[in-house]
Design an enzyme around this catalytic site. Structure first.
Site, PDB file in Angstrom:
ATOM      1  N   LEU A 171       4.623 -77.624 -35.764  1.00 49.02           N
ATOM      2  CA  LEU A 171       4.470 -76.181 -35.907  1.00 49.02           C
ATOM      3  C   LEU A 171       3.005 -75.820 -35.723  1.00 49.02           C
ATOM      4  O   LEU A 171       2.164 -76.156 -36.548  1.00 49.02           O
ATOM      5  CB  LEU A 171       4.952 -75.725 -37.284  1.00 49.02           C
ATOM      6  N   HIS A 189      -4.166 -79.052 -46.141  1.00 48.03           N
ATOM      7  CA  HIS A 189      -5.268 -78.487 -45.363  1.00 48.03           C
ATOM      8  C   HIS A 189      -5.194 -76.959 -45.449  1.00 48.03           C
ATOM      9  O   HIS A 189      -4.104 -76.379 -45.524  1.00 48.03           O
ATOM     10  CB  HIS A 189      -5.118 -78.949 -43.910  1.00 48.03           C
TER      11      HIS A 189
END
Length: 338
Positions: free
Chosen positions: A126, A230
């Site tokens: 993605l 992240h």
């Protein structure tokens, strides 16, 4: 109009651009021409084949602006992971070391190496390019996969997982990997991540410690990032959590990013999706829906205004949307409200 569709060989330059822009830690998009072309070819083959038993099919898609032809991002699903190459994870668990005689009671965390997700489907790859990160584009890229899974359940495992990118800096330094590197690997995180992305995973079995690792023996920096994501991945994680995905203690073996999972039947967008018959025409609805056709080989999904007549089980869509989704009057669609 942004439309999700299966990737084709002509999309290679756009996929390489996504790989270059995705940065360190994005294992499924290595900057490697041979690997990316192979993924495209494998996806084309997977979309074209009939499936009676779930196997190593991989379905890679792109988001295309139908007005300009520009590719805004990519998204995919692996039908069953770990069947051709091992899929490794760490599992974070708790153990107790206690002695009544000494009145000592210590609770410690362990990381255990394993292949527990073998055979499950995986949401993967993605990536939405920065200039397209607005409006409902991110939701479309993520949720279109759930419409596909709801419509074509026989192609996917009952449980689906997603591997979330863990913490690393702009130079590709991962605190978790730095500890593993010092004690076991002696190669940089970016190199290890790249080797995994191109399928060269033999070094993991050769060098990864097989016995459980006591978390309190790791550096403080490594301990702090276990199960963390992240910054660029946080929006994707929030979307999945809203869909019902949870982390059950499994983390990535390189950067310790969380693995999240959900049974397909319990995914919110699957549970609340509707199957309706198409009526093409103008309407005044202000409600946004994610909508897809029911084809597999020629799958299309987009987001836009749809008028839903629940009593007649009809979805009224504009001619432009019908063209984008390759629909004709009377065809079936699957949709969910946004």
């Amino acid at each position: 109009m942004l439309v999700i569709r299966p990737i084709t060989a002509t999309d290679y330059p756009a996929l390489m651009r996504c790989a270059e822009e995705s940065g360190h830690g994005f294992t499924s998009l290595p900057v490697n021409e041979g690997m990316l072309r192979n993924r495209i070819a494998h996806s084309e083959e997977s979309f074209a084949k009939e499936v009676t038993e779930i196997g190593t099919e991989g379905y890679l898609m792109v988001a295309e602006d139908t007005d300009t032809g520009e590719v805004a991002g990519t998204t995919g699903i692996e039908a069953a992971i770990g069947l051709d190459t091992p899929f490794y994870t760490y599992h974070l668990s708790t153990v107790v070391h206690a002695s009544r005689r000494l009145d000592v009671h210590n609770v410690v965390k362990l990381l255990t190496f394993g292949n527990n997700y073998t055979g499950n489907s995986e949401l993967c790859t993605l990536f939405l390019r920065p200039e397209w990160r607005k409006g409902l584009n991110g939701r479309l890229l993520s949720k279109a996969r759930f419409l596909m899974m709801a419509e074509h359940t026989h192609r996917f495992s009952p449980t689906v997982i997603a591997e979330m990118r863990g913490v690393s800096d702009e130079d590709g330094h991962s605190p978790f990997w730095e500890w593993l590197k010092e004690h076991f690997f002696s190669i940089d995180f970016t190199h290890a991540d790249y080797l995994t992305g191109i399928g060269a995973k033999g070094f993991i079995a050769d060098l990864m410690p097989k016995l459980p690792i006591y978390v309190n023996l790791l550096s403080e920096e490594a301990q702090a990032v276990i199960g963390q994501v992240h910054d660029n991945t946080a929006p994707a994680l929030r979307l999945l959590e809203q869909e019902g995905f949870t982390c059950r203690g499994y983390v990535n073996i390189f950067d310790a990013g969380p693995m999240v999972e959900c049974e397909v039947r319990n995914i919110e967008s699957v549970r609340h999706s509707l199957r309706c018959r198409v009526e093409i025409g103008e309407h005044s609805s202000s409600h946004d829906y994610l909508i897809s056709n029911t084809s597999f080989e020629n799958f299309r999904a987009t987001v836009g205004k749809v008028a839903v007549d629940g009593e007649r089980n009809i979805a009224i869509i504009s001619p432009a949307m019908a063209t984008a989704l390759q629909l004709q009057q009377g065809d079936m669609v699957r949709l969910m409200g946004q």
